[in-house]
Motif scaffolding. Structure first.
Motif, PDB file in Angstrom:
ATOM      1  N   LYS A  48       0.850  -1.584   0.198  1.00  0.00           N
ATOM      2  CA  LYS A  48       0.340  -0.202   0.008  1.00  0.00           C
ATOM      3  C   LYS A  48       1.098   1.466   0.255  1.00  0.00           C
ATOM      4  N   ALA A  49       0.246   1.991  -0.171  1.00  0.00           N
ATOM      5  CA  ALA A  49       1.216   3.602  -0.024  1.00  0.00           C
ATOM      6  C   ALA A  49       1.815   3.952   1.061  1.00  0.00           C
ATOM      7  N   TYR A  50       2.386   4.487   0.713  1.00  0.00           N
ATOM      8  CA  TYR A  50       2.515   5.388   2.241  1.00  0.00           C
ATOM      9  C   TYR A  50       3.493   6.968   1.784  1.00  0.00           C
ATOM     10  N   PRO A  51       2.616   7.618   1.830  1.00  0.00           N
ATOM     11  CA  PRO A  51       2.759   9.321   1.649  1.00  0.00           C
ATOM     12  C   PRO A  51       3.999   9.796   2.545  1.00  0.00           C
ATOM     13  N   PHE A  52       4.801  11.043   2.020  1.00  0.00           N
ATOM     14  CA  PHE A  52       5.534  11.625   2.937  1.00  0.00           C
ATOM     15  C   PHE A  52       5.543  12.952   2.411  1.00  0.00           C
ATOM     16  N   ALA A  53       5.579  13.630   3.578  1.00  0.00           N
ATOM     17  CA  ALA A  53       5.566  15.650   2.697  1.00  0.00           C
ATOM     18  C   ALA A  53       7.211  16.012   3.053  1.00  0.00           C
ATOM     19  N   ALA A  54       7.337  16.996   2.206  1.00  0.00           N
ATOM     20  CA  ALA A  54       8.821  17.346   1.526  1.00  0.00           C
ATOM     21  C   ALA A  54       9.692  17.686   2.960  1.00  0.00           C
ATOM     22  N   ALA A  55       8.636  18.273   4.344  1.00  0.00           N
ATOM     23  CA  ALA A  55       9.458  18.223   6.048  1.00  0.00           C
ATOM     24  C   ALA A  55       9.294  17.357   6.194  1.00  0.00           C
ATOM     25  N   ASP A  56       9.155  15.708   5.917  1.00  0.00           N
ATOM     26  CA  ASP A  56       9.777  14.438   6.604  1.00  0.00           C
ATOM     27  C   ASP A  56      11.153  14.129   6.393  1.00  0.00           C
ATOM     28  N   ILE A  57      11.212  13.192   7.641  1.00  0.00           N
ATOM     29  CA  ILE A  57      12.294  12.460   7.484  1.00  0.00           C
ATOM     30  C   ILE A  57      12.204  11.242   7.465  1.00  0.00           C
ATOM     31  N   VAL A  58      13.106  10.270   6.674  1.00  0.00           N
ATOM     32  CA  VAL A  58      12.320   9.042   7.029  1.00  0.00           C
ATOM     33  C   VAL A  58      13.625   8.003   7.032  1.00  0.00           C
ATOM     34  N   VAL A  59      13.907   7.529   8.227  1.00  0.00           N
ATOM     35  CA  VAL A  59      14.786   6.114   8.031  1.00  0.00           C
ATOM     36  C   VAL A  59      14.507   5.232   7.717  1.00  0.00           C
ATOM     37  N   PHE A  60      14.670   4.333   6.966  1.00  0.00           N
ATOM     38  CA  PHE A  60      14.330   3.317   6.402  1.00  0.00           C
ATOM     39  C   PHE A  60      15.768   2.168   6.445  1.00  0.00           C
ATOM     40  N   SER A  61      15.472   1.196   7.120  1.00  0.00           N
ATOM     41  CA  SER A  61      16.259   0.127   7.147  1.00  0.00           C
ATOM     42  C   SER A  61      15.989  -1.329   6.970  1.00  0.00           C
ATOM     43  N   PHE A  62      16.667  -2.006   6.851  1.00  0.00           N
ATOM     44  CA  PHE A  62      16.171  -3.129   6.388  1.00  0.00           C
ATOM     45  C   PHE A  62      17.082  -4.134   6.420  1.00  0.00           C
ATOM     46  N   PRO A  63      16.750  -5.697   6.192  1.00  0.00           N
ATOM     47  CA  PRO A  63      17.930  -6.161   5.810  1.00  0.00           C
ATOM     48  C   PRO A  63      18.739  -6.784   4.942  1.00  0.00           C
ATOM     49  N   VAL A  64      20.558  -7.484   4.913  1.00  0.00           N
ATOM     50  CA  VAL A  64      21.263  -7.188   3.726  1.00  0.00           C
ATOM     51  C   VAL A  64      20.381  -8.781   3.533  1.00  0.00           C
ATOM     52  N   TYR A  65      19.696  -9.139   2.170  1.00  0.00           N
ATOM     53  CA  TYR A  65      20.242 -10.567   1.552  1.00  0.00           C
ATOM     54  C   TYR A  65      20.760 -10.743   0.706  1.00  0.00           C
ATOM     55  N   GLY A  66      21.897 -11.441   1.123  1.00  0.00           N
ATOM     56  CA  GLY A  66      22.502 -11.695  -0.246  1.00  0.00           C
ATOM     57  C   GLY A  66      22.953 -10.641  -1.131  1.00  0.00           C
ATOM     58  N   GLY A  67      23.504  -9.530  -0.549  1.00  0.00           N
ATOM     59  CA  GLY A  67      23.720  -8.190  -0.490  1.00  0.00           C
ATOM     60  C   GLY A  67      22.727  -7.321  -1.519  1.00  0.00           C
ATOM     61  N   ARG A  68      21.992  -7.292  -1.385  1.00  0.00           N
ATOM     62  CA  ARG A  68      20.921  -7.011  -1.925  1.00  0.00           C
ATOM     63  C   ARG A  68      19.526  -6.592  -1.112  1.00  0.00           C
ATOM     64  N   ILE A  69      18.656  -6.002  -1.429  1.00  0.00           N
ATOM     65  CA  ILE A  69      18.055  -5.426  -0.513  1.00  0.00           C
ATOM     66  C   ILE A  69      16.623  -6.870  -0.816  1.00  0.00           C
ATOM     67  N   PRO A  70      15.889  -7.544   0.525  1.00  0.00           N
ATOM     68  CA  PRO A  70      15.020  -8.227   0.319  1.00  0.00           C
ATOM     69  C   PRO A  70      13.847  -7.924  -0.869  1.00  0.00           C
ATOM     70  N   ALA A  71      13.997  -8.903  -2.280  1.00  0.00           N
ATOM     71  CA  ALA A  71      12.793  -8.541  -3.158  1.00  0.00           C
ATOM     72  C   ALA A  71      11.723  -8.376  -2.542  1.00  0.00           C
ATOM     73  N   LEU A  72      10.821  -8.931  -1.902  1.00  0.00           N
ATOM     74  CA  LEU A  72       9.424  -8.927  -1.078  1.00  0.00           C
ATOM     75  C   LEU A  72       9.358  -6.951  -1.227  1.00  0.00           C
ATOM     76  N   LEU A  73      10.602  -6.519  -0.834  1.00  0.00           N
ATOM     77  CA  LEU A  73       9.653  -5.134  -0.977  1.00  0.00           C
ATOM     78  C   LEU A  73       9.485  -4.103  -1.965  1.00  0.00           C
ATOM     79  N   GLU A  74      10.596  -4.780  -2.707  1.00  0.00           N
ATOM     80  CA  GLU A  74      10.204  -3.924  -4.061  1.00  0.00           C
ATOM     81  C   GLU A  74       8.685  -3.076  -5.006  1.00  0.00           C
ATOM     82  N   ASP A  75       7.920  -4.033  -4.173  1.00  0.00           N
ATOM     83  CA  ASP A  75       6.043  -3.633  -5.175  1.00  0.00           C
ATOM     84  C   ASP A  75       6.632  -2.444  -3.868  1.00  0.00           C
ATOM     85  N   THR A  76       6.449  -2.885  -2.243  1.00  0.00           N
ATOM     86  CA  THR A  76       5.942  -0.912  -1.742  1.00  0.00           C
ATOM     87  C   THR A  76       6.765  -0.230  -1.648  1.00  0.00           C
ATOM     88  N   LEU A  77       8.384  -0.646  -2.452  1.00  0.00           N
ATOM     89  CA  LEU A  77       9.499   0.643  -2.082  1.00  0.00           C
ATOM     90  C   LEU A  77       8.859   1.666  -2.804  1.00  0.00           C
TER      91      LEU A  77
END
Length: 259
Positions: A48-77
């Motif tokens: 689902k969509a996550y809207p942010f405002a220009a003044a917001d700061i987003v700390v996005f943390s995730f585990p590394v899977y095989g040197g890449r981001i988790p593939a299942l996050l691509e649709d959400t991102l």
């Protein structure tokens, strides 16, 4: 300064959550801004969509899977609405290597109209074995996450929202082919349900946790959360990787960040 500081994370074994929270809370406190969390781990939170405002700061943390981001996050991102918000990708890896995951995350956020003002990599206990990165992030790691947040606040306090260079290769390394398999469940299982609620894919049967539908990503959330150690991976590929990690990746690595 206005806006909200968000800890946005995908964290099946809670290591990415711990780092994201500490860094984002430190940043919010230093700037006297509100702090909120968005947990992408439950299946219902993704897609689902996550809207942010220009003044917001987003700390996005995730585990590394095989040197890449988790593939299942691509649709959400792909559904993030950045709207000019500041972004801070944070890769948490199991004491092996970040490789291209941090650069990949930064590229995703920039593609969603966000400015990557800082980035960091931290260490968590490896999902496959507690002998690699044991009990990390520890208090030293989390203190450094807080210092990272403070450094970002100091940059923003100067009015500096300039993008930061993030290390990694482009094109990214190839993803390792997905292999079938799921954890096995020992007779000691009491059907407490912790593995069911902790599974980020929702594939563990709530009535019989030994039944696991296709879709397991081998994140080991169920293995780590079971109080009786009733779940484990027995397939040859996981066993071989675990042995390699325990032989070559025991020397503790240290966090790194770029502001």
């Amino acid at each position: 300064m206005n806006g909200t500081v968000y800890a946005l994370y995908f964290s099946p074994t809670h290591t990415s959550r711990a780092v994201s929270r500490r860094a984002a809370q430190s940043l919010a406190e230093a700037l006297n801004l509100p702090f909120e969390e968005i947990d992408l781990t439950p299946p219902a939170a993704r897609g689902k969509a996550y809207p942010f405002a220009a003044a917001d700061i987003v700390v996005f943390s995730f585990p590394v899977y095989g040197g890449r981001i988790p593939a299942l996050l691509e649709d959400t991102l792909s559904l993030i609405e950045g709207n000019g918000a500041a972004a801070v990708p944070v890769a948490v890896y199991g004491n092996r290597a970040v490789e291209d995951a941090l650069a990949e995350a930064a590229d995703w956020l920039e593609a969603r109209q966000m400015t990557v003002i800082a980035a960091g990599s931290f260490i968590g206990e490896h999902s496959y074995t507690a002998k690699v990165g044991h009990a990390r992030p520890d208090e030293s790691d989390l203190s450094q996450a807080a210092a990272f947040g403070a450094a970002i606040a100091e940059k923003l306090g100067r009015g500096d929202r300039s993008p930061v260079a993030v290390p990694g290769n482009r094109p990214y390394k190839d993803r390792a082919p997905a292999s079938p398999g799921a954890p096995v469940t020992a007779d000691t299982c009491t059907k407490c349900g912790l593995c069911v609620t902790g599974c980020p894919m929702g594939v563990i049967d709530k009535d019989d946790p030994a039944k696991i539908a296709p879709g397991c990503i081998k994140c080991c959330a169920c293995v780590k959360v079971c109080p009786l150690g009733a779940k484990s991976f027995k397939d040859a590929r996981v066993t071989a990787i675990t042995k390699m990690l325990e032989l070559t990746c025991k020397k503790p690595k240290t966090p790194a960040w770029f502001v």
